[in-house]
Write a protein that holds these residues in place. Sequence first.
Motif, PDB file in Angstrom:
ATOM      1  N   ARG A 147       8.983  31.952 -31.578  1.00 37.62           N
ATOM      2  CA  ARG A 147       8.174  30.831 -31.092  1.00 37.62           C
ATOM      3  C   ARG A 147       6.787  30.896 -31.732  1.00 37.62           C
ATOM      4  NH1 ARG A 147      10.113  29.259 -25.213  1.00 37.62           N
ATOM      5  NH2 ARG A 147       9.358  27.326 -26.082  1.00 37.62           N
ATOM      6  N   TRP A 148       6.093  29.769 -31.691  1.00 34.34           N
ATOM      7  CA  TRP A 148       4.764  29.668 -32.288  1.00 34.34           C
ATOM      8  C   TRP A 148       3.691  30.276 -31.389  1.00 34.34           C
ATOM      9  CZ3 TRP A 148       4.791  28.832 -37.158  1.00 34.34           C
ATOM     10  CH2 TRP A 148       5.732  27.989 -37.745  1.00 34.34           C
ATOM     11  N   GLY A 149       2.626  30.713 -32.024  1.00 28.45           N
ATOM     12  CA  GLY A 149       1.473  31.235 -31.316  1.00 28.45           C
ATOM     13  C   GLY A 149       0.238  31.134 -32.177  1.00 28.45           C
ATOM     14  N   LEU A 150      -0.818  31.688 -31.667  1.00 30.61           N
ATOM     15  CA  LEU A 150      -2.089  31.782 -32.379  1.00 30.61           C
ATOM     16  C   LEU A 150      -2.351  33.246 -32.678  1.00 30.61           C
ATOM     17  CD1 LEU A 150      -4.109  29.435 -30.009  1.00 30.61           C
ATOM     18  CD2 LEU A 150      -3.349  28.882 -32.339  1.00 30.61           C
ATOM     19  N   PRO A 151      -3.004  33.561 -33.792  1.00 31.88           N
ATOM     20  CA  PRO A 151      -3.364  34.961 -34.019  1.00 31.88           C
ATOM     21  C   PRO A 151      -4.217  35.462 -32.858  1.00 31.88           C
ATOM     22  CG  PRO A 151      -3.755  33.650 -35.992  1.00 31.88           C
ATOM     23  CD  PRO A 151      -3.457  32.684 -34.870  1.00 31.88           C
ATOM     24  N   GLY A 152      -3.930  36.666 -32.401  1.00 37.35           N
ATOM     25  CA  GLY A 152      -4.702  37.224 -31.302  1.00 37.35           C
ATOM     26  C   GLY A 152      -3.951  38.327 -30.604  1.00 37.35           C
ATOM     27  N   GLY A 153      -4.511  38.800 -29.505  1.00 34.13           N
ATOM     28  CA  GLY A 153      -3.881  39.870 -28.749  1.00 34.13           C
ATOM     29  C   GLY A 153      -4.826  40.404 -27.687  1.00 34.13           C
ATOM     30  N   PRO A 166      -0.833  20.330 -35.170  1.00 29.56           N
ATOM     31  CA  PRO A 166       0.327  20.579 -34.313  1.00 29.56           C
ATOM     32  C   PRO A 166       0.922  19.298 -33.718  1.00 29.56           C
ATOM     33  CG  PRO A 166      -1.398  22.151 -33.839  1.00 29.56           C
ATOM     34  CD  PRO A 166      -1.994  21.109 -34.734  1.00 29.56           C
ATOM     35  N   THR A 167       2.253  19.257 -33.745  1.00 28.60           N
ATOM     36  CA  THR A 167       3.012  18.142 -33.192  1.00 28.60           C
ATOM     37  C   THR A 167       3.601  18.556 -31.845  1.00 28.60           C
ATOM     38  OG1 THR A 167       5.069  18.878 -34.197  1.00 28.60           O
ATOM     39  CG2 THR A 167       3.657  17.430 -35.539  1.00 28.60           C
ATOM     40  N   ALA A 168       4.237  17.610 -31.176  1.00 26.70           N
ATOM     41  CA  ALA A 168       4.925  17.920 -29.922  1.00 26.70           C
ATOM     42  C   ALA A 168       5.985  18.988 -30.165  1.00 26.70           C
ATOM     43  CB  ALA A 168       5.547  16.664 -29.325  1.00 26.70           C
ATOM     44  N   GLY A 169       6.631  18.968 -31.319  1.00 25.94           N
ATOM     45  CA  GLY A 169       7.627  19.991 -31.647  1.00 25.94           C
ATOM     46  C   GLY A 169       7.036  21.386 -31.669  1.00 25.94           C
ATOM     47  N   HIS A 170       5.851  21.532 -32.234  1.00 22.95           N
ATOM     48  CA  HIS A 170       5.168  22.828 -32.216  1.00 22.95           C
ATOM     49  C   HIS A 170       4.793  23.206 -30.782  1.00 22.95           C
ATOM     50  CE1 HIS A 170       4.048  21.559 -36.434  1.00 22.95           C
ATOM     51  NE2 HIS A 170       4.592  22.749 -36.647  1.00 22.95           N
ATOM     52  N   LEU A 171       4.169  22.266 -30.083  1.00 19.07           N
ATOM     53  CA  LEU A 171       3.666  22.545 -28.737  1.00 19.07           C
ATOM     54  C   LEU A 171       4.792  22.883 -27.759  1.00 19.07           C
ATOM     55  CD1 LEU A 171       0.913  19.801 -28.553  1.00 19.07           C
ATOM     56  CD2 LEU A 171       0.587  22.257 -28.907  1.00 19.07           C
ATOM     57  N   ASP A 172       5.956  22.263 -27.942  1.00 18.80           N
ATOM     58  CA  ASP A 172       7.098  22.543 -27.063  1.00 18.80           C
ATOM     59  C   ASP A 172       7.760  23.878 -27.379  1.00 18.80           C
ATOM     60  OD1 ASP A 172       6.700  20.188 -25.720  1.00 18.80           O
ATOM     61  OD2 ASP A 172       8.240  19.075 -26.829  1.00 18.80           O
ATOM     62  N   ASN A 173       7.342  24.510 -28.467  1.00 21.66           N
ATOM     63  CA  ASN A 173       7.937  25.786 -28.879  1.00 21.66           C
ATOM     64  C   ASN A 173       6.880  26.884 -28.978  1.00 21.66           C
ATOM     65  OD1 ASN A 173      10.136  27.398 -29.626  1.00 21.66           O
ATOM     66  ND2 ASN A 173       9.761  27.050 -31.802  1.00 21.66           N
ATOM     67  N   MET A 174       5.909  26.846 -28.069  1.00 25.18           N
ATOM     68  CA  MET A 174       4.858  27.862 -28.059  1.00 25.18           C
ATOM     69  C   MET A 174       5.312  29.073 -27.253  1.00 25.18           C
ATOM     70  SD  MET A 174       2.444  26.562 -29.924  1.00 25.18           S
ATOM     71  CE  MET A 174       1.176  27.767 -29.652  1.00 25.18           C
ATOM     72  N   ALA A 175       4.936  30.259 -27.712  1.00 24.16           N
ATOM     73  CA  ALA A 175       5.312  31.498 -27.024  1.00 24.16           C
ATOM     74  C   ALA A 175       4.608  31.630 -25.673  1.00 24.16           C
ATOM     75  CB  ALA A 175       4.987  32.707 -27.904  1.00 24.16           C
ATOM     76  N   PHE A 176       3.380  31.136 -25.586  1.00 23.98           N
ATOM     77  CA  PHE A 176       2.587  31.279 -24.365  1.00 23.98           C
ATOM     78  C   PHE A 176       1.995  29.929 -23.975  1.00 23.98           C
ATOM     79  CE2 PHE A 176       2.277  35.378 -26.606  1.00 23.98           C
ATOM     80  CZ  PHE A 176       2.950  36.169 -25.676  1.00 23.98           C
ATOM     81  N   GLU A 177       2.103  29.594 -22.701  1.00 23.40           N
ATOM     82  CA  GLU A 177       1.585  28.325 -22.189  1.00 23.40           C
ATOM     83  C   GLU A 177       0.078  28.205 -22.424  1.00 23.40           C
ATOM     84  OE1 GLU A 177       1.391  24.560 -20.502  1.00 23.40           O
ATOM     85  OE2 GLU A 177       3.114  25.686 -21.253  1.00 23.40           O
ATOM     86  N   SER A 178      -0.646  29.314 -22.326  1.00 25.49           N
ATOM     87  CA  SER A 178      -2.096  29.242 -22.532  1.00 25.49           C
ATOM     88  C   SER A 178      -2.431  28.853 -23.971  1.00 25.49           C
ATOM     89  CB  SER A 178      -2.767  30.566 -22.166  1.00 25.49           C
ATOM     90  OG  SER A 178      -2.299  31.596 -22.993  1.00 25.49           O
ATOM     91  N   ASN A 179      -1.623  29.298 -24.954  1.00 26.32           N
ATOM     92  CA  ASN A 179      -1.832  28.887 -26.348  1.00 26.32           C
ATOM     93  C   ASN A 179      -1.651  27.381 -26.482  1.00 26.32           C
ATOM     94  OD1 ASN A 179      -0.875  31.504 -28.674  1.00 26.32           O
ATOM     95  ND2 ASN A 179      -1.824  31.735 -26.684  1.00 26.32           N
ATOM     96  N   ARG A 180      -0.611  26.871 -25.853  1.00 24.06           N
ATOM     97  CA  ARG A 180      -0.358  25.432 -25.887  1.00 24.06           C
ATOM     98  C   ARG A 180      -1.548  24.677 -25.297  1.00 24.06           C
ATOM     99  NH1 ARG A 180       4.569  21.791 -24.753  1.00 24.06           N
ATOM    100  NH2 ARG A 180       3.531  19.865 -24.169  1.00 24.06           N
ATOM    101  N   ARG A 181      -2.022  25.122 -24.151  1.00 20.16           N
ATOM    102  CA  ARG A 181      -3.135  24.441 -23.490  1.00 20.16           C
ATOM    103  C   ARG A 181      -4.396  24.477 -24.354  1.00 20.16           C
ATOM    104  NH1 ARG A 181      -3.873  26.457 -17.583  1.00 20.16           N
ATOM    105  NH2 ARG A 181      -5.288  24.683 -17.550  1.00 20.16           N
ATOM    106  N   ALA A 182      -4.647  25.604 -25.027  1.00 16.81           N
ATOM    107  CA  ALA A 182      -5.829  25.708 -25.896  1.00 16.81           C
ATOM    108  C   ALA A 182      -5.718  24.740 -27.071  1.00 16.81           C
ATOM    109  CB  ALA A 182      -5.994  27.138 -26.384  1.00 16.81           C
ATOM    110  N   ILE A 183      -4.534  24.635 -27.649  1.00 20.05           N
ATOM    111  CA  ILE A 183      -4.336  23.710 -28.770  1.00 20.05           C
ATOM    112  C   ILE A 183      -4.481  22.269 -28.294  1.00 20.05           C
ATOM    113  CG2 ILE A 183      -2.672  22.849 -30.462  1.00 20.05           C
ATOM    114  CD1 ILE A 183      -1.586  25.780 -30.574  1.00 20.05           C
ATOM    115  N   GLU A 184      -3.909  21.947 -27.147  1.00 25.33           N
ATOM    116  CA  GLU A 184      -4.053  20.598 -26.599  1.00 25.33           C
ATOM    117  C   GLU A 184      -5.522  20.280 -26.333  1.00 25.33           C
ATOM    118  OE1 GLU A 184       0.253  19.980 -24.420  1.00 25.33           O
ATOM    119  OE2 GLU A 184      -1.366  20.935 -23.281  1.00 25.33           O
ATOM    120  N   TYR A 185      -6.259  21.255 -25.837  1.00 31.42           N
ATOM    121  CA  TYR A 185      -7.686  21.075 -25.605  1.00 31.42           C
ATOM    122  C   TYR A 185      -8.391  20.782 -26.925  1.00 31.42           C
ATOM    123  CZ  TYR A 185     -12.414  22.053 -23.925  1.00 31.42           C
ATOM    124  OH  TYR A 185     -13.736  21.957 -23.598  1.00 31.42           O
ATOM    125  N   TRP A 186      -8.078  21.566 -27.946  1.00 32.44           N
ATOM    126  CA  TRP A 186      -8.676  21.374 -29.268  1.00 32.44           C
ATOM    127  C   TRP A 186      -8.316  20.004 -29.844  1.00 32.44           C
ATOM    128  CZ3 TRP A 186      -6.006  21.323 -34.123  1.00 32.44           C
ATOM    129  CH2 TRP A 186      -6.850  21.284 -35.242  1.00 32.44           C
TER     130      TRP A 186
END
Length: 183
Positions: free
Chosen positions: A68-74, A150-170
């Motif tokens: 699944r997709w994510g953002l660099p981090g940890g 990012p498209t809905a396809g990317h957002l629907d396949n995120m590893a962590f919900e918080s990553n999705r929310r951050a991208i949607e915010y951006w």
Amino acid sequence: MSVPIESAFQFCPRCGEANQSPASIPFRCAACGMTLFFGPVAAVGGLIVNEKGELLLVRRARNPGKGRWGLPGGFVDRGETIEQALQREVIEETQLRLVEQILLVTFPNSYDYHGVVSPVIDLFYLCRIDNDAEIKLARDELDHFVWTIPTAGHLDNMAFESNRRAIEYWLGDETPDMSRTQR
């Protein structure tokens, strides 16, 4: 079966006494008085934007969220600042060096590690790198990357919900200096 971290404490880590009130927050040992609050641990994520205004997404090569997709981090290590952790994690995962990082947003998260779920607070930074930088993924952690809006396809396949929310915010927020207006 996953359990919240507070339910995993069946015995006091100090004296070994059986937990008289499992799943309570905080944990309080009736025998020795030891108290644990199970507060969230800190984690960081980088929304790295290139000169075209595209966001770097990385695909996880291991669980949780394998494929699944994510953002660099940890996770933030003991003794380091949030910003140091972000820089370290981005270098470890992509070999990219940040030239700018601005706190964008924070979200709560949870992390299931071998069936024990811990609360996490994720801090997301809008980041810029040197435009000539080359990505070299840590293959034990990540197996693919893409620069994209990012498209809905990317957002629907995120590893962590918080990553999705951050991208949607951006995607929906005009932020200073490194906003989507660069596109």
